[in-house]
Design a protein around this motif. Structure first.
Motif, PDB file in Angstrom:
ATOM      1  N   VAL A   1       1.543 -11.433   5.478  1.00 12.48           N
ATOM      2  CA  VAL A   1       0.214 -11.209   6.053  1.00 12.48           C
ATOM      3  C   VAL A   1      -0.846 -11.651   5.034  1.00 12.48           C
ATOM      4  CG1 VAL A   1       1.079  -9.278   7.457  1.00 12.48           C
ATOM      5  CG2 VAL A   1      -0.183  -8.811   5.349  1.00 12.48           C
ATOM      6  N   ASP A   2      -1.968 -12.135   5.556  1.00 15.55           N
ATOM      7  CA  ASP A   2      -2.997 -12.737   4.707  1.00 15.55           C
ATOM      8  C   ASP A   2      -4.029 -11.725   4.214  1.00 15.55           C
ATOM      9  OD1 ASP A   2      -2.328 -15.711   5.179  1.00 15.55           O
ATOM     10  OD2 ASP A   2      -2.368 -14.833   7.188  1.00 15.55           O
ATOM     11  N   GLY A   3      -4.069 -10.578   4.867  1.00 12.88           N
ATOM     12  CA  GLY A   3      -5.054  -9.595   4.444  1.00 12.88           C
ATOM     13  C   GLY A   3      -4.712  -8.224   4.981  1.00 12.88           C
ATOM     14  N   LEU A   4      -5.324  -7.217   4.363  1.00 15.56           N
ATOM     15  CA  LEU A   4      -5.085  -5.833   4.770  1.00 15.56           C
ATOM     16  C   LEU A   4      -6.414  -5.143   5.000  1.00 15.56           C
ATOM     17  CD1 LEU A   4      -2.322  -5.141   2.129  1.00 15.56           C
ATOM     18  CD2 LEU A   4      -1.960  -5.285   4.602  1.00 15.56           C
ATOM     19  N   ARG A   5      -6.544  -4.530   6.160  1.00 14.82           N
ATOM     20  CA  ARG A   5      -7.713  -3.681   6.421  1.00 14.82           C
ATOM     21  C   ARG A   5      -7.380  -2.293   5.904  1.00 14.82           C
ATOM     22  NH1 ARG A   5      -8.754   0.380  10.199  1.00 14.82           N
ATOM     23  NH2 ARG A   5     -10.885   0.593  10.953  1.00 14.82           N
ATOM     24  N   LEU A   6      -8.220  -1.806   5.003  1.00 13.64           N
ATOM     25  CA  LEU A   6      -7.963  -0.519   4.366  1.00 13.64           C
ATOM     26  C   LEU A   6      -8.664   0.569   5.160  1.00 13.64           C
ATOM     27  CD1 LEU A   6      -8.467  -1.708   0.687  1.00 13.64           C
ATOM     28  CD2 LEU A   6      -6.324  -1.513   1.967  1.00 13.64           C
ATOM     29  N   ASP A   7      -7.881   1.238   6.006  1.00 15.58           N
ATOM     30  CA  ASP A   7      -8.426   2.254   6.904  1.00 15.58           C
ATOM     31  C   ASP A   7      -8.912   3.469   6.126  1.00 15.58           C
ATOM     32  OD1 ASP A   7      -8.581   3.329   9.771  1.00 15.58           O
ATOM     33  OD2 ASP A   7      -7.396   4.883   8.791  1.00 15.58           O
ATOM     34  N   ALA A   8     -10.061   3.992   6.529  1.00 13.59           N
ATOM     35  CA  ALA A   8     -10.545   5.287   6.030  1.00 13.59           C
ATOM     36  C   ALA A   8     -10.550   5.364   4.507  1.00 13.59           C
ATOM     37  CB  ALA A   8      -9.682   6.413   6.617  1.00 13.59           C
ATOM     38  N   ILE A   9     -10.893   4.250   3.874  1.00  8.49           N
ATOM     39  CA  ILE A   9     -10.659   4.120   2.438  1.00  8.49           C
ATOM     40  C   ILE A   9     -11.624   4.972   1.599  1.00  8.49           C
ATOM     41  CG2 ILE A   9     -12.145   2.105   1.942  1.00  8.49           C
ATOM     42  CD1 ILE A   9      -8.476   2.615   0.860  1.00  8.49           C
ATOM     43  N   ALA A  10     -12.702   5.460   2.206  1.00 10.63           N
ATOM     44  CA  ALA A  10     -13.671   6.247   1.424  1.00 10.63           C
ATOM     45  C   ALA A  10     -13.155   7.632   1.043  1.00 10.63           C
ATOM     46  CB  ALA A  10     -14.976   6.389   2.220  1.00 10.63           C
ATOM     47  N   HIS A  11     -12.073   8.064   1.695  1.00 14.64           N
ATOM     48  CA  HIS A  11     -11.728   9.488   1.612  1.00 14.64           C
ATOM     49  C   HIS A  11     -10.463   9.785   0.812  1.00 14.64           C
ATOM     50  CE1 HIS A  11     -14.507   9.270   4.955  1.00 14.64           C
ATOM     51  NE2 HIS A  11     -13.626   8.669   5.716  1.00 14.64           N
TER      52      HIS A  11
ATOM     53  N   GLU B   1      -3.101  -3.619   9.204  1.00 13.21           N
ATOM     54  CA  GLU B   1      -3.694  -2.359   8.765  1.00 13.21           C
ATOM     55  C   GLU B   1      -2.887  -1.725   7.637  1.00 13.21           C
ATOM     56  OE1 GLU B   1      -6.228  -0.379  10.059  1.00 13.21           O
ATOM     57  OE2 GLU B   1      -6.813  -1.570  11.810  1.00 13.21           O
ATOM     58  N   LEU B   2      -3.579  -1.265   6.610  1.00 10.95           N
ATOM     59  CA  LEU B   2      -2.952  -0.435   5.589  1.00 10.95           C
ATOM     60  C   LEU B   2      -3.641   0.933   5.679  1.00 10.95           C
ATOM     61  CD1 LEU B   2      -0.800  -0.561   3.367  1.00 10.95           C
ATOM     62  CD2 LEU B   2      -2.608  -1.111   1.755  1.00 10.95           C
ATOM     63  N   VAL B   3      -2.959   1.852   6.344  1.00 11.12           N
ATOM     64  CA  VAL B   3      -3.537   3.171   6.617  1.00 11.12           C
ATOM     65  C   VAL B   3      -2.941   4.135   5.601  1.00 11.12           C
ATOM     66  CG1 VAL B   3      -3.925   4.941   8.376  1.00 11.12           C
ATOM     67  CG2 VAL B   3      -3.558   2.555   9.074  1.00 11.12           C
ATOM     68  N   ILE B   4      -3.621   4.328   4.476  1.00 12.53           N
ATOM     69  CA  ILE B   4      -3.002   5.120   3.403  1.00 12.53           C
ATOM     70  C   ILE B   4      -3.708   6.435   3.137  1.00 12.53           C
ATOM     71  CG2 ILE B   4      -1.932   3.162   2.244  1.00 12.53           C
ATOM     72  CD1 ILE B   4      -4.287   3.152   0.276  1.00 12.53           C
TER      73      ILE B   4
END
Ligand code: NOJ
Ligand code: CA
Length: 539
Positions: free
Chosen positions: A196-206, A99-102
């Motif tokens: 890590v092979d990939g990152l899930r971009l949390d809440a990326i719309a905001h 997770e990439l929670v930015i």
């Protein structure tokens, strides 16, 4: 593991380290425990693991409230354990998405603590979004509207309001500040350097806020994604970005950019349509939404799912449909949360093994990369007595020993103790030993799927069935063409498909058997039992 577009053939398995397997008896799942379960995941046939947040955090939002991006929550192990896990996963050819929670941090993050004490207008203060009035950006929706009544919270230390799209303990970072942009890029590189092979971009719309807008899907957000992707492409091979944005397909489509933003995006609107189709035994909503979801840039793909760790929202169906289907799927108040349905897949489908299997047959054949939520492969249920979304996040049910094979201690979140769907009646050991179990059915679907690139990469053509309860489509890629037929209803279906000149060769189908055969010049005849499904190769 050489293919640049591995995500297109991938099958992702989503899990929380905390609730998967505990290695040291403290009741909390950890990386060592997870390593011990990699053989299970490999046998199941998934090819990629997506781990929910495992970083340092006060855990007020189960880890989506990060207080240090480059440290592990000590309950789950050490950085050495994470490195060992990555090595063991890769050794088994399992990729790993983290997770990439930015969009936001925890209010305990040193950046926020520094910001509230820093002088107004300074770069440190401006790591977050501040205002003298809570009236700004009033068009932005409140996402957890049952928990928060404003996107602004007053901070007495700073003497100002700070902005947060989620809980008040999750202040939003200010992406207008170049120091913030550099700081999140550093976090991205940190985890990609770990392998890590990939990152899930949390809440990326905001990510950005602008006056007079919904503050969602802004052009600035897309520009930032292109900037991150460019950095990733320049430094790393074969890594992917996965967008988490609960938006209509037209808005979601923008997260692929021109093939220069995310490789994948979760198809949230499809989940609501699948539930509508299952409730009414009518394929129409699935067909309509997929017709709005075509023409992705090369190398880009939807991430498909039936359920995940959050409540499922039906609001994209409109108010009337939302209310009607909420009454079907969540008739009791305790089944509802944050405006959505706080239930796992099996109870949503009335624990009917035929329906749960049929849902998996669709998940694994519709266009996109399937994502399986841990426990759904054995038909795990939820607990309605736990706070927030914890009822969807109970420990994995391995066997019927005390602790369920999850822990030798006292589990951090109670196991599901329902006599039938809880740990005693529903667990991996029992499922493995039962030839007709959902687990064995899903495992054989995954085996069948591996022989056909059309599932991952194929085009989609709907086939007219003359019956709204039966969905049929062809997935075709190179010389591989797979015919899928799914009966959404509880009646048997007998139909003719207008595929003249084709022969169908059985790949996989429902436990109770199907019959697909050529019918002279007309095409193919198909006979399906209630909730039956079939995959065949077309020749
Ligand atoms: C989306 C995550 O899936 C959810 O669990 C979390 O609460 C919000 N983002 C806020 O980070
Ligand atoms: Ca532990």
């Amino acid at each position: 593991m050489s293919d640049d577009t591995w995500h297109q053939d991938a099958v992702i398995y989503q899990l929380h380290v905390k609730t998967f397997c505990d290695s040291n008896g403290d009741g909390i799942g950890d990386f060592r425990g997870l390593i011990g379960k990699l053989d299970y995941l490999q046998r199941l046939g998934v090819t990629c693991l997506w781990l929910l947040p495992f970083y340092e955090s006060p855990l007020c939002d189960d880890g989506y409230d990060i207080s240090h991006y480059e440290r592990i929550h000590p309950d789950y192990g050490t950085m050495a354990d994470v490195e060992a896990f990555l090595q063991e996963a890769h050794r088994r050819e399992l990729r790993v998405i983290t997770e990439l929670v930015i969009n936001h941090t925890s209010d305990q993050h040193p950046w926020f603590q520094a910001a509230r004490h820093a002088p107004a207008g300074s770069a440190k203060r401006d790591f977050y979004v501040w205002s003298d009035t809570p009236a700004r950006y009033a068009e932005a929706r409140i996402i957890f509207s049952d928990a928060e009544d404003s996107n602004w919270t007053w901070d007495p230390v700073a003497g100002a309001y700070y902005w947060h799209r989620f809980f008040r303990h999750q202040p939003d970072l200010n992406f207008d500040n170049p120091h913030v942009r550099q700081a999140v890029l550093k976090v991205m590189r940190f985890w990609l350097d770990k392998g890590v092979d990939g990152l899930r971009l949390d809440a990326i719309a905001h990510l950005y806020e602008r006056d007079g807008t919904s503050c969602d899907n802004l052009p600035e957000t897309h520009a930032l994604l292109k900037w991150m992707r460019t950095d990733m492409n320049g430094r790393y091979d074969k890594r992917v970005l996965l967008a988490e944005a609960n938006q209509p397909p037209e808005e979601l489509r923008a997260y692929f950019g021109d093939g220069d933003e995310c490789h994948m995006a979760f198809h949230f609107p499809l989940v609501a349509r699948l539930l509508a189709a299952f409730a009414d035994a009518d394929r129409t909503p699935i067909v309509e939404i997929l017709e709005r979801s075509t023409n992705l840039p090369g190398g880009c793909q939807w991430a498909l799912f039936l359920r995940n760790h959050d409540d499922v929202s039906l609001s994209s169906l409109g108010a009337r449909e939302n209310d009607r289907l909420m009454a079907v799927y969540a008739p009791e108040e305790r089944m509802r949360l944050h405006g959505g349905i706080n239930r796992r897949l099996a109870p949503l489908l009335a624990h009917d093994p035929r329906r749960i299997e049929m849902a998996h047959a669709l998940l694994l054949s519709l266009p996109g990369t399937p994502v399986i939520y841990y426990g759904d492969e054995i038909g795990m249920s939820d607990r309605l007595d736990l706070a927030d979304r914890d009822g969807l996040r109970t420990p994995m049910q391995w066997n019927d020993s005390p602790g369920g094979g999850f822990t030798s201690g006292r589990p951090i979140i109670p196991l599901n103790d329902d006599p039938e769907w809880g740990v005693n009646g529903t667990n991996v050991a029992r499922a493995v030993a039962t030839p007709s179990s959902l687990l064995n059915r899903v495992t054989s679907m995954l085996t069948a799927r591996r022989g056909h690139t059309a599932f991952g990469r194929g085009s989609l053509t709907f086939v007219e069935t003359g019956d709204r309860a039966v969905l049929s489509f062809v997935r075709a890629h190179d010389n591989d063409a797979v015919l899928v037929v799914v009966n959404l209803s509880d009646r048997t279906a007998a139909l003719e498909l207008p595929l003249p000149g084709y022969a169908a060769c059985h790949i996989a189908g429902c436990a109770s058997g199907v019959d697909v055969r050529p019918a002279a010049e007309h095409g193919l005849t198909v006979a399906l039992p209630a909730y039956g499904w079939s995959w065949s190769r077309l020749r």
